[in-house]
Design a protein around this motif. Sequence first.
Motif: not given
Length: 172
Positions: A69-77
């Motif tokens: 899922a996080v691979h799709e985010f513009p920035q990793r939290p």
Amino acid sequence: MSVAELRRIVLFRHAKADWPQVTDHERPLAERGRLDAAAAGRRLADTGIPFDLALCSTATRTRETWKLAVHEFPQRPKTVYEERIYEASPGELIALLNETPDDAQNVILIGHNPGVHGLADILAGSGEGDARERMERRGFPAAGFAVLSFDGSWKALEPAAATLVDYWAPTE
């Protein structure tokens, strides 16, 4: 940041797991789960929520869900893998969220049912649009998520303190 600012919490259930001959904690995602985790990530990215912190269960299926899922985010939290999420009750999850530092405005918790669904029900004192009706109708299937907002500090998060602002689940 003032503690009275609007905060958001996303409760994200792991995607569909496989059932190989391993312990429950070590169950990996099924092929469908891998596809749904990525789709959920795209939908979460579309919300535009800039996550400050991710709290993820240590179970294999939750870690795999989060990675896809996080691979799709513009920035990793910042991500914290938290063993207390595995098999946690809604009350235990609230206690964990109460420990969140107030400099985190938007948090995503990647966990398991029945705790995640129960927590969404308990926290949501109200709902926007048809989000609550959709969650009640669909339940909280694998790879589903609920977006809740509330005012105040994380220490003050308690039952009925939040508003359910969005709900999403993959199509079957």
